[in-house]
Design a protein around this motif. Sequence first.
Motif, PDB file in Angstrom:
ATOM      1  N   ASP A 245     -22.770  19.442   4.912  1.00 35.98           N
ATOM      2  CA  ASP A 245     -22.548  20.867   4.715  1.00 35.98           C
ATOM      3  C   ASP A 245     -21.449  21.077   3.686  1.00 35.98           C
ATOM      4  OD1 ASP A 245     -24.337  21.838   6.801  1.00 35.98           O
ATOM      5  OD2 ASP A 245     -22.920  20.952   8.210  1.00 35.98           O
ATOM      6  N   VAL A 246     -21.659  22.006   2.775  1.00 29.28           N
ATOM      7  CA  VAL A 246     -20.664  22.345   1.761  1.00 29.28           C
ATOM      8  C   VAL A 246     -19.816  23.501   2.281  1.00 29.28           C
ATOM      9  CG1 VAL A 246     -20.300  23.149  -0.605  1.00 29.28           C
ATOM     10  CG2 VAL A 246     -22.174  21.565  -0.095  1.00 29.28           C
ATOM     11  N   THR A 247     -18.514  23.296   2.314  1.00 27.37           N
ATOM     12  CA  THR A 247     -17.610  24.319   2.846  1.00 27.37           C
ATOM     13  C   THR A 247     -17.646  25.570   1.981  1.00 27.37           C
ATOM     14  OG1 THR A 247     -16.110  22.720   3.848  1.00 27.37           O
ATOM     15  CG2 THR A 247     -15.189  24.859   3.289  1.00 27.37           C
ATOM     16  N   THR A 248     -17.864  26.707   2.621  1.00 24.42           N
ATOM     17  CA  THR A 248     -17.810  27.985   1.910  1.00 24.42           C
ATOM     18  C   THR A 248     -16.821  28.963   2.532  1.00 24.42           C
ATOM     19  OG1 THR A 248     -19.683  28.838   3.205  1.00 24.42           O
ATOM     20  CG2 THR A 248     -20.190  27.797   1.089  1.00 24.42           C
ATOM     21  N   ASP A 249     -16.407  28.719   3.762  1.00 22.37           N
ATOM     22  CA  ASP A 249     -15.464  29.604   4.447  1.00 22.37           C
ATOM     23  C   ASP A 249     -14.546  28.734   5.287  1.00 22.37           C
ATOM     24  OD1 ASP A 249     -14.130  31.479   6.117  1.00 22.37           O
ATOM     25  OD2 ASP A 249     -15.822  32.862   5.982  1.00 22.37           O
ATOM     26  N   TYR A 250     -13.268  28.716   4.933  1.00 23.63           N
ATOM     27  CA  TYR A 250     -12.325  27.810   5.597  1.00 23.63           C
ATOM     28  C   TYR A 250     -12.088  28.181   7.058  1.00 23.63           C
ATOM     29  CZ  TYR A 250     -11.067  26.787   0.693  1.00 23.63           C
ATOM     30  OH  TYR A 250     -11.079  26.465  -0.640  1.00 23.63           O
ATOM     31  N   ARG A 251     -12.492  29.358   7.467  1.00 25.43           N
ATOM     32  CA  ARG A 251     -12.293  29.753   8.870  1.00 25.43           C
ATOM     33  C   ARG A 251     -13.251  29.023   9.809  1.00 25.43           C
ATOM     34  NH1 ARG A 251     -13.025  36.074   8.123  1.00 25.43           N
ATOM     35  NH2 ARG A 251     -14.764  35.207   6.924  1.00 25.43           N
ATOM     36  N   TRP A 252     -14.349  28.534   9.278  1.00 23.86           N
ATOM     37  CA  TRP A 252     -15.353  27.832  10.096  1.00 23.86           C
ATOM     38  C   TRP A 252     -14.711  26.621  10.753  1.00 23.86           C
ATOM     39  CZ3 TRP A 252     -19.045  23.540   8.734  1.00 23.86           C
ATOM     40  CH2 TRP A 252     -20.152  23.501   9.591  1.00 23.86           C
ATOM     41  N   GLY A 253     -14.967  26.439  12.028  1.00 29.28           N
ATOM     42  CA  GLY A 253     -14.291  25.400  12.788  1.00 29.28           C
ATOM     43  C   GLY A 253     -14.615  23.988  12.349  1.00 29.28           C
ATOM     44  N   ARG A 254     -15.780  23.788  11.741  1.00 27.23           N
ATOM     45  CA  ARG A 254     -16.225  22.434  11.420  1.00 27.23           C
ATOM     46  C   ARG A 254     -15.907  22.036   9.972  1.00 27.23           C
ATOM     47  NH1 ARG A 254     -21.862  21.409  14.708  1.00 27.23           N
ATOM     48  NH2 ARG A 254     -21.096  19.266  14.480  1.00 27.23           N
ATOM     49  N   VAL A 255     -15.010  22.767   9.311  1.00 29.76           N
ATOM     50  CA  VAL A 255     -14.589  22.364   7.974  1.00 29.76           C
ATOM     51  C   VAL A 255     -14.100  20.920   7.988  1.00 29.76           C
ATOM     52  CG1 VAL A 255     -12.841  22.749   6.178  1.00 29.76           C
ATOM     53  CG2 VAL A 255     -14.098  24.687   7.136  1.00 29.76           C
ATOM     54  N   GLU A 256     -13.424  20.512   9.054  1.00 21.16           N
ATOM     55  CA  GLU A 256     -12.906  19.142   9.167  1.00 21.16           C
ATOM     56  C   GLU A 256     -13.996  18.087   9.034  1.00 21.16           C
ATOM     57  OE1 GLU A 256     -12.862  17.683  13.542  1.00 21.16           O
ATOM     58  OE2 GLU A 256     -11.704  19.539  13.544  1.00 21.16           O
ATOM     59  N   GLU A 257     -15.243  18.438   9.405  1.00 22.02           N
ATOM     60  CA  GLU A 257     -16.350  17.487   9.366  1.00 22.02           C
ATOM     61  C   GLU A 257     -16.987  17.381   7.988  1.00 22.02           C
ATOM     62  OE1 GLU A 257     -19.269  17.964  12.454  1.00 22.02           O
ATOM     63  OE2 GLU A 257     -17.851  19.096  13.685  1.00 22.02           O
ATOM     64  N   THR A 258     -16.643  18.310   7.100  1.00 19.61           N
ATOM     65  CA  THR A 258     -17.293  18.354   5.802  1.00 19.61           C
ATOM     66  C   THR A 258     -16.534  17.522   4.775  1.00 19.61           C
ATOM     67  OG1 THR A 258     -16.117  20.223   4.788  1.00 19.61           O
ATOM     68  CG2 THR A 258     -17.872  20.743   6.366  1.00 19.61           C
ATOM     69  N   LEU A 259     -17.161  17.381   3.618  1.00 19.36           N
ATOM     70  CA  LEU A 259     -16.544  16.693   2.487  1.00 19.36           C
ATOM     71  C   LEU A 259     -16.056  17.692   1.445  1.00 19.36           C
ATOM     72  CD1 LEU A 259     -19.201  13.895   2.440  1.00 19.36           C
ATOM     73  CD2 LEU A 259     -16.755  13.434   2.616  1.00 19.36           C
ATOM     74  N   GLY A 260     -15.805  18.916   1.888  1.00 15.60           N
ATOM     75  CA  GLY A 260     -15.183  19.886   1.012  1.00 15.60           C
ATOM     76  C   GLY A 260     -16.136  20.900   0.431  1.00 15.60           C
TER      77      GLY A 260
END
Length: 766
Positions: free
Chosen positions: A160-175
């Motif tokens: 998943d590509v991060t688009t909103d830093y508020r999402w809880g699973r940002v930690e699981e993404t590669l940015g």
Amino acid sequence: MSVDIETTTERIEQLLSRMTWEEKLAQLGSHWNDRRTGGEIIAPMQDVMGAGRPEFTAAARHGMGHLTRRFGTTPVQPRDGMAVAREDQLFLRDSTRLGIPAILHEECLTGLTTLGATVYPTPLAWAATFDRDLVRETAAAIGADMRALGVHQGLAPVLDVTTDYRWGRVEETLGEDPFVVATLGTAFVQGLQSAGVIATLKHFAGHASSRGGRNHAPVAMGERDLRDLVLPPFEMAVRIGGAGSVMNSYTETDRVPAAADRRLLTDILRGEWGFEGTVVSDYWAVAFLKAKHRVAATVADAGRLALHAGMDVELPDTAAFAALAVDDPDPERTAAEVDEAVRRVLRQKLALGLLDDGWEPPEPADVDLDSERNRGIARRLAERSVVLLDNPRDLLPLDVPPARIAVVGPGADDPRVLMGAYSYPIHVLPRHPELGLGIDAESIADAVRRRFDDAEVSVVPGVPLVEPPADGEIERAVDAAAAADVAIAVVGDRAGMFGKGTSGEGSDAPGLDLPGHQGRLADAVLATGTPVILLVVSGRPYALGRYVGRAAAIVQAFFPGVEGPAAIAGILAGDTAPSGHLPVQIPRHADALPHTYLAPPLGQDGDRISSLSIAAAFPFGHGLSYTSFEVGTPEPAASDLPTDGRTSVAVTVRNTGGRRGATVVQLYASDPVAQVTRPVVQLLGYARVELDPGAAARVHFDVHADRFSFVGLEGRRVVEPGDILLSSGRSVGDRSAEVLLRLAGPTRRVEHAVLDTPTRVEGVDA
């Protein structure tokens, strides 16, 4: 090769012809030995979905496709988990009519999610290394441990590509950059599968683009964003990485749930990309078509919707697929699609050796899941992921050890702040407090004490993670900082599932200020006048603009794993120079969204466009070192590039400081005029380069014209002629003068979004 394919096909068809309807459906499901149906649960509706789950021998009387998390559920030592898995596999082999073993899958995002296994840095930390080889090595080590236990499939990586830093699973993404996500995610796939473990790409597709950064929320996204932002990492991991499995997203895009989206799971994945592996459901995603999305009237209808869309295997248990024949309006279509899904499952089992004559599950053994090898890799990954954001007074490194150090903040003496939500200590062990973390893990305060063993180190939390501080707590932290020569304020997150932490699945953030009262603590400690190192250990970027210029140094570590404290302490002391670069931006303000750098002109700050500034405090790609680097302008091999051609672009980097260090050389492109709006600037390639003082290197980027493609007005991917502006630097905010590259020739239709930008680094005489 043709003989092998023919032999494989023949064996599968022979086996399929012998199967009853019940035996076919059994291959399309799984079984979870999780007996919890009430009380504390991991996920919403888990108790409902797990209710009535039969014992394994009853569920598996016709066989079984998968075994769900035999090591990752109830805490077990490796030998005991192997004994359970072996018993299940022998039952399938010896007590079912066809004797077909199951594929055993486990979570493995930050290492194998089981008791006592090494907890590696979270994927956002991998991304901060910009180091494909190290990510590949990490995945290979994780895969080797899994394979030693008899595990066949890992539910990773997250693309998943991060688009909103508020999402809880940002930690699981590669940015937030699709090229970084694609290249590092593909490296993880290659590493895991080199060990004989099937990689599972998730979550297909759009999971991180949910409205408001809210878990499971609908996705509001057009075709161009889907094709240019969300899908490229999956395509690269399929077409270049050869990923063996894909897991659907829980979300819905344009009101169509991913688990029922034939366009995604079949037309794009198989038709356009040639994917030949299995599509597995995220846990209960098939049943959710009835229970949550309400596009199915019955569980059987939900199963048929998913099957028709292209789903092959239902996880974590078999429910909807077992009911496929109930009130089926088109049984011939269902039967044909069941057969095709069974073929894909059997093909994987054959490749894994599960259908070999004389196959045996591994004998129970004492497998070391926290070996010196693992720790060494985890340490290097953690070291290369730490990002030095700011060092305005050159406080770091602490070459002259301070006599008195104060370590304050809720993360100061808590090893849990080092680990992502899908690590076993966070994911499972909160339900088993008697086991602690299940692994040797020191806190940041422990590592500071050990590294600065002659210093007087005081440790005061100051505030809890989110709750209001008790009377006098902040004052005690202030007193400790005021009495110290240096204060380290450890702020940020502690991961937890569904609101049990401040980061992780279902732990979404209302805004991007530091959680709870940590901002109050940071302000109070900064006001003492003691030099303060603001150490942010988190699963997402937080708004740090208010601390720039006030803190003597700001350091960002994205959940660095069990070796994180030693890595951080070594970097503070100067044993290792920081070399991490940001795979996301660090916001200046907490409430001015969005923050990601990949936006068209109207998505950027502009002259009086709005009273809200979305400028970053620290831009994408930013990362300082203890030395300095000079990055030259791009030098294309030619000024013109055919719209179907490729060229080499060279960039020279020099270490202009006084010590050895590493940086990430970044090549960017801007398309100033296009038929649809384009990102103002976008990463084209990157290379991590390590240099001695005074040394230089030349980075050669092999750039194909397809890298400038996008989805045009007619909905087709094209490369169009015109000017491209190239720039290079150490971040998107620190780039060279732009150099013109002209795309020449006709507008050209492109079939695929993904093409790598290979790099070659060669030394240059000083």
